[in-house]
Design a protein around this motif. Structure first.
Motif, mmCIF file in Angstrom:
data_model
loop_
_atom_site.group_PDB
_atom_site.id
_atom_site.type_symbol
_atom_site.label_atom_id
_atom_site.label_comp_id
_atom_site.label_asym_id
_atom_site.label_seq_id
_atom_site.Cartn_x
_atom_site.Cartn_y
_atom_site.Cartn_z
ATOM 1 N N HIS A 17 39.739 43.496 13.510
ATOM 2 C CA HIS A 17 39.975 43.989 14.871
ATOM 3 C C HIS A 17 39.827 42.836 15.867
ATOM 4 C CE1 HIS A 17 35.606 43.997 14.645
ATOM 5 N NE2 HIS A 17 35.609 43.885 15.955
ATOM 6 N N ASP A 73 38.233 41.982 19.880
ATOM 7 C CA ASP A 73 37.339 42.492 20.916
ATOM 8 C C ASP A 73 38.092 42.548 22.239
ATOM 9 O OD1 ASP A 73 35.381 42.599 19.018
ATOM 10 O OD2 ASP A 73 34.309 40.812 19.703
ATOM 11 N N HIS A 103 38.405 39.456 13.649
ATOM 12 C CA HIS A 103 37.222 39.402 12.778
ATOM 13 C C HIS A 103 36.931 40.773 12.193
ATOM 14 C CE1 HIS A 103 35.943 40.073 16.969
ATOM 15 N NE2 HIS A 103 35.081 40.922 16.444
HETATM 16 NI NI NI Z 1 34.294 42.805 17.211
#
Ligand code: NI
Length: 227
Positions: free
Chosen positions: A96, A98, A159
């Motif tokens: 995913h 952030d 990550h």
């Molecule tokens: Ni994350």
């Protein structure tokens, strides 16, 4: 740039923090997820805004303030209040990204996430799996650190956290906005700072070359940093 900061918390502090968060209320980790990461995330999280979370978060922030290597590498301007998560029984967080802008629910506090940080709160041999895997153009970096150590990595990376197949992985994670937005400039400042510290330890802080390099560091900060 990925940086490991050792012993942000010592053993006693890790134990104290663990006692505090383990007595808190754990909820579905998707409480803080962005739209994209929601489907990838399977873990639990200490309830946001709870007393345990606030107290534990303050302990982490306090420890960060006493971690010169963290300050030098991150040059933090604004730090999002630390969150706490736990993975067990096969839980994981798939690949995913952030969110670029994080807002603290119910306030007007918001940051641009330049850097992500994970502070490990369980010893690596107490759980199987649970590696933080960070992708860059070189490939994948797998991170699993001793309790009390922290990894700082670009919030811009894709990550994931691999499944925790036995034991419990406890951690604190947060984002921060750096005074120096550009990752390349930030890295050069960090490298310069480290070199100045080595030279200063050898020659003393009043040595002329040390003084000149320290001046250069601060003048670059003046060019590149927001305060
Ligand atoms: Ni994350």
């Amino acid at each position: 740039m990925m940086v490991r900061v050792e012993r942000v918390l010592d053993e006693a502090q890790v134990l104290e923090l663990r006692r505090l968060i383990e007595s808190g209320e754990w909820v579905d980790g998707n409480e803080t997820s962005g739209h994209q990461s929601r489907s990838a995330k399977r873990n639990r999280q200490l309830r946001q805004g709870s007393q345990a979370e606030k107290t534990a978060g303050r302990m982490v922030l306090d420890a960060l303030g006493h971690a010169p290597e963290f300050i030098a590498a991150a040059l933090p301007l604004k730090v999002f209040p630390p969150l706490f998560n736990r993975y067990e029984g096969g839980e994981a967080f798939g690949a995913h990204v952030d969110n670029s802008i994080r807002r603290l629910e119910g306030t007007d506090f918001r940051i641009r996430s330049d850097l992500s940080a994970t502070l490990f709160l369980a010893e690596p041999d107490s759980y199987e799996g649970g590696e933080l895997v960070i992708e860059d153009l070189f490939g994948e970096h797998r991170v699993k650190l001793p309790a009390g150590d922290l990894v700082l990595y670009p919030a811009s990376s894709v990550h994931r956290v691999t499944p925790v197949t036995s034991g419990v992985r406890l951690g604190s994670f947060f984002w921060l906005q750096s005074m120096v937005r550009d990752p390349g400039e930030r890295e050069q400042l960090y490298r310069l700072d480290r070199t100045v510290r080595v030279l200063s330890a050898e020659r003393g802080p009043t040595d002329d070359a040390v003084l000149q390099l320290t001046n250069l560091y601060h003048n670059l900060m003046r060019r590149w940093a927001d305060a």
